[in-house]
Design a protein around this motif. Structure first.
Motif, mmCIF file in Angstrom:
data_model
loop_
_atom_site.group_PDB
_atom_site.id
_atom_site.type_symbol
_atom_site.label_atom_id
_atom_site.label_comp_id
_atom_site.label_asym_id
_atom_site.label_seq_id
_atom_site.Cartn_x
_atom_site.Cartn_y
_atom_site.Cartn_z
ATOM 1 N N ASP A 7 39.355 70.600 38.334
ATOM 2 C CA ASP A 7 39.779 71.266 37.111
ATOM 3 C C ASP A 7 38.767 71.014 36.010
ATOM 4 O O ASP A 7 39.110 70.713 34.873
ATOM 5 N N SER A 8 37.531 71.114 36.331
ATOM 6 C CA SER A 8 36.474 70.851 35.372
ATOM 7 C C SER A 8 36.433 71.981 34.370
ATOM 8 O O SER A 8 36.563 73.146 34.721
ATOM 9 N N GLY A 9 36.226 71.643 33.152
ATOM 10 C CA GLY A 9 36.185 72.638 32.095
ATOM 11 C C GLY A 9 34.873 73.380 32.077
ATOM 12 O O GLY A 9 34.709 74.336 31.352
ATOM 13 N N GLY A 10 33.933 72.918 32.837
ATOM 14 C CA GLY A 10 32.670 73.636 32.907
ATOM 15 C C GLY A 10 31.533 72.779 32.436
ATOM 16 O O GLY A 10 31.714 71.754 31.824
ATOM 17 N N GLY A 11 30.362 73.209 32.728
ATOM 18 C CA GLY A 11 29.170 72.513 32.305
ATOM 19 C C GLY A 11 28.868 71.329 33.193
ATOM 20 O O GLY A 11 29.599 70.993 34.108
ATOM 21 N N SER A 12 27.739 70.697 32.905
ATOM 22 C CA SER A 12 27.322 69.550 33.705
ATOM 23 C C SER A 12 27.654 68.235 33.017
ATOM 24 O O SER A 12 27.186 67.202 33.447
ATOM 25 N N THR A 13 28.407 68.268 31.950
ATOM 26 C CA THR A 13 28.785 67.040 31.252
ATOM 27 C C THR A 13 29.882 66.351 32.051
ATOM 28 O O THR A 13 30.864 66.966 32.458
ATOM 29 N N TYR A 14 29.691 65.029 32.278
ATOM 30 C CA TYR A 14 30.659 64.254 33.056
ATOM 31 C C TYR A 14 30.867 62.917 32.357
ATOM 32 O O TYR A 14 29.908 62.259 31.953
ATOM 33 N N TYR A 15 32.138 62.550 32.198
ATOM 34 C CA TYR A 15 32.492 61.247 31.638
ATOM 35 C C TYR A 15 33.207 60.452 32.712
ATOM 36 O O TYR A 15 34.161 60.930 33.315
#
Length: 162
Positions: A119-127
């Motif tokens: 359910d990733s909101g998009g983009g390559s940003t990961y926390y």
């Protein structure tokens, strides 16, 4: 015939079974001990006077002064310092630095690049966790925002790191 003025014999008085009371004993014993003490002190003092008299008689009356000698002992202790024990402690620390980049505006257009099916909101940003997201200053994350992931949303309501 019997003597008319004779008195009948008087039986002796019965003796008590208990010993003499303590106060009666002290009345005689304590003064006797005090007297013996004073006599002993007097005899001892008179014995010392006679020794002094006989010793003084043996020396001439006009004796010349003699030099006096004083002996003084001085002890000096020197403490030798012992070397302090050397303690070497080695601690191995593994440092991991996580660098997160801010997503550029428009990079998360949802074209399918970087989407792994979560359910990733998009983009390559990961926390990795909410602490990292808070450190980046992007909390709360909503579904569809860059960096949103289902592992950050505990209750599954679409808002992560609330």
């Amino acid at each position: 015939m019997t003597h008319p003025y004779a008195m009948p014999p008087v039986p002796p008085a019965p003796r008590p079974d208990r010993p003499t009371p303590r106060w009666a004993r002290k009345r005689y014993v304590l003064p006797a001990l005090a007297l013996a003490l004073f006599i002993g002190v007097g005899i001892g003092a008179s014995g010392q006077d006679t020794k002094k008299a006989t010793t003084a008689d043996a020396k001439p009356a006009a004796a010349s002064p003699q030099p006096t000698m004083t002996v003084t002992a001085t002890a000096t202790e020197t403490a030798t310092p012992s070397p302090a024990p050397t303690v070497t402690a080695t601690k191995t620390v593994k440092v991991t630095k996580t660098v997160t980049a801010q997503a550029a505006a428009g990079s998360g257009s949802g074209s399918g690049s970087g989407d792994t099916g979560s359910d990733s909101g998009g983009g390559s940003t990961y926390y990795a966790n909410c602490t990292a997201a808070r450190a980046a200053g992007v909390t709360p994350l909503y579904r569809g925002d860059p960096g949103y992931d289902s592992h950050l949303d505990r209750d599954g309501d679409g808002v992560a790191c609330e």
